[in-house]
Enzyme design. Structure first.
Site, PDB file in Angstrom:
ATOM      1  CD  GLU A  79     -47.517 -22.313  42.389  1.00 52.53           C
ATOM      2  OE1 GLU A  79     -47.911 -21.845  41.674  1.00 52.53           O
ATOM      3  OE2 GLU A  79     -47.341 -23.517  42.215  1.00 52.53           O
ATOM      4  N   GLY A  83     -47.757 -19.219  38.475  1.00 49.42           N
ATOM      5  CA  GLY A  83     -47.336 -19.677  37.129  1.00 49.42           C
ATOM      6  C   GLY A  83     -46.966 -18.413  36.376  1.00 49.42           C
ATOM      7  CG  HIS A 130     -18.145  -5.536  21.495  1.00 49.02           C
ATOM      8  ND1 HIS A 130     -18.582  -6.067  22.611  1.00 49.02           N
ATOM      9  CD2 HIS A 130     -17.406  -4.457  21.937  1.00 49.02           C
ATOM     10  CE1 HIS A 130     -17.921  -5.473  23.787  1.00 49.02           C
ATOM     11  NE2 HIS A 130     -17.332  -4.508  23.211  1.00 49.02           N
ATOM     12  CB  CYS A 161     -53.653 -13.083  22.135  1.00 49.35           C
ATOM     13  SG  CYS A 161     -52.284 -12.454  21.907  1.00 49.35           S
TER      14      CYS A 161
END
Ligand code: FAD
Length: 464
Positions: free
Chosen positions: A201, A180, A438, A41
């Protein structure tokens, strides 16, 4: 021989979180890592890719700004500086993990671990070999790129996500095999740097596991960025000729020959099993089989993260690490995969949680789906980021939110609201009654909820 109450093998997001968690229960804990702290990671996955994607985002925004009247003369970039920044980010975070483990009093061993059946662990490094033992062991050894057996592959040089982040100069062309999540993220990185990018792919579409509408939007966007996308295609043979890789690709329309400077494989990941070669663990396909307490088939040995397959996401590895560590420390916990957010940091981003429309229909019979497009969002229009939508999938009777899919700017930051609702079994009614600020992109989910309720009322009126 030193004995620990808990030994963790692998210091990726599964392992270091498990070690820190076990230490919180005042256990003696050690972690063994044969590479850098942070695992895939941090060193060759989530963090370097997102650092480079941030550069892509800025370049894209600068291009867009021309339409707003903000002009730059000759935008230039230095690939070297970009890569240096990526390295600095990694180093900073590695130090963070080191500090965290030290602070938690976790002993860190550097070397390759092999577990023996008596729960002794050999740690081999270039300098020495040593043995420690453990009452409980957590395996968090992650995964490595899986390369398909293609004719000629042994004779050429190619990249995987393990090596591509070490590129020293920007190539002129890249072919990515595999469309992917990882393949698509790399396509976004490279296409923003103005080099020729091709994705090959095997399936009929990119991002095969994603919502069809979301995958189509990304495909359209990549094509607009001049990425060459070849689907329903199989690489037959690869060779090298004058520093160019020559790829023979079988497609529906015959065999194509593509030349490229850099060839990158993004064709899935296989578990790292070196630590368990001496154990007879039950498997789930090629991955280590575990139950919901993360116990393997061998008592007192747990496994978490990519090595057990499943989602193969960093935050899932960490969640499993917490469960394994708690159980190893005598606190019963089970994993719950009901609300796992899945994020793709493409441009635009995709984020989803819970069930897809197809899964929801299979599980619940009927579902009611409402989609709010960002073309109707004041904030998205102001940002000039109108591509995308928020799709809300809910049970038509009680309004329980079953799944949410978002495509658009910053949706990876927005998906956690949907996760909370799914985790707490919240309803569309409750979502619609929650005040959202908002103008924000996040109020899109509130709009979707309100529209969903009108649709539900109307469909009830019709059915009466
Ligand atoms: P790892 O992170 O792989 O860590 C395992 C560690 O164990 C490694 O450091 C390894 O060296 C060590 N090890 C292995 N065997 C031994 C041994 N015998 N002895 C000692 N040490 C050993 N996930 C996300 O959630 N978000 C993202 O944006 C994302 N982007 C990604 C981008 C790319 C390009 C890639 C490749 C992956 C990405 N992932 C992402 C997936 C994520 O990196 C993994 O799911 C995660 O790293 C798995 O964590 P882990 O702890 O199970 O294993």
């Amino acid at each position: 021989m030193k004995n620990y109450e808990v030994v963790v093998i692998g210091a990726g997001p599964g392992g270091y979180v498990a070690a820190e968690e076990a230490a919180k229960y005042s256990k003696s804990v050690a972690i063994i890592e044969n590479n850098h702290l942070g695992g895939t990671c941090l060193n060759s996955g989530c963090i370097p890719s997102k650092t480079l994607l941030r550069h892509s985002e800025v370049i894209e925004m600068m291009e867009k700004a021309k339409d707003w009247g903000i002009e730059f003369n000759n935008v230039t970039f230095s690939f070297e500086k970009m890569m240096n920044r990526k390295t600095k980010v990694i180093e900073q975070l590695r130090n963070g993990i080191l500090g965290l483990l030290k602070h938690a009093n976790v002993d860190i061993y550097h070397g390759t671990a092999t577990i023996h059946s008596n729960r002794q662990i050999t740690i081999d490094s270039e300098a020495k070999s040593e043995i420690i033992s453990a009452d409980k062991i957590i395996i968090a050894t992650g995964s490595k790129p899986s390369i398909p057996p293609i004719k000629g592959i042994g004779n050429i040089s190619f990249h995987t996500s393990d090596t591509i982040f070490e590129l020293e100069k920007l190539p002129t062309s890249v072919v990515i095999v595999g469309g992917g999540v990882i393949g698509v993220e790399f396509a976004c990185i490279f296409s923003s740097l103005n080099i020729e990018v091709t994705i090959i792919e095997m399936g009929e579409q990119l991002l095969a596991t994603e919502d069809l509408e979301a995958a189509s939007l990304i495909t359209k966007k990549l094509k607009k960025s001049k990425v060459n996308i070849i689907t329903s295609a199989r690489v037959q043979e690869i060779s090298e000729h004058q520093h160019q890789k020559v790829i023979q690709v079988e497609t529906m329309n015959g065999v194509l020959s593509i030349e490229t400077e850099v060839l990158l494989f993004a064709t899935g990941r296989a578990p790292n099993l070196s630590a368990v070669s001496k154990l007879n663990l039950m498997k789930n396909g090629s991955f280590i089989a575990v139950n919901r307490q993360m116990e393997t088939s061998v008592p007192n040995i747990y496994a978490v993260g990519d090595v057990i397959g499943g989602w193969q996401l960093a935050h899932v590895a960490s969640a499993e690490g917490v469960v394994a560590a708690s159980n190893a420390c005598g606190i019963f916990k089970e994993t719950d995969y009901k609300a796992v957010p899945r994020c793709i940091y493409s441009s635009p981003e995709i984020a989803s949680v819970g069930l897809s429309v197809k899964e929801a229909k299979e599980k619940r019979g009927a579902v009611l789906v409402e989609t709010f497009p960002f073309t109707a969002s004041g904030k998205a229009i102001a940002m000039d980021e109108r591509t995308g939508f928020i799709k809300l999938i809910a049970d038509p009777v009680y309004g329980e939110i079953l799944g949410v899919i978002m495509v658009g700017p910053h949706v990876t930051e927005m998906i956690s609201e949907a996760s909370s609702f799914i985790h707490l079994e919240g309803t569309v009614d409750e979502l619609a009654s929650l005040i959202h600020p908002h103008p924000t992109l996040s109020e899109g989910i509130w709009e979707a909820a309100r529209n969903w309720l009108s649709k539900q009322r109307n469909s009830q009126v019709i059915s009466i």
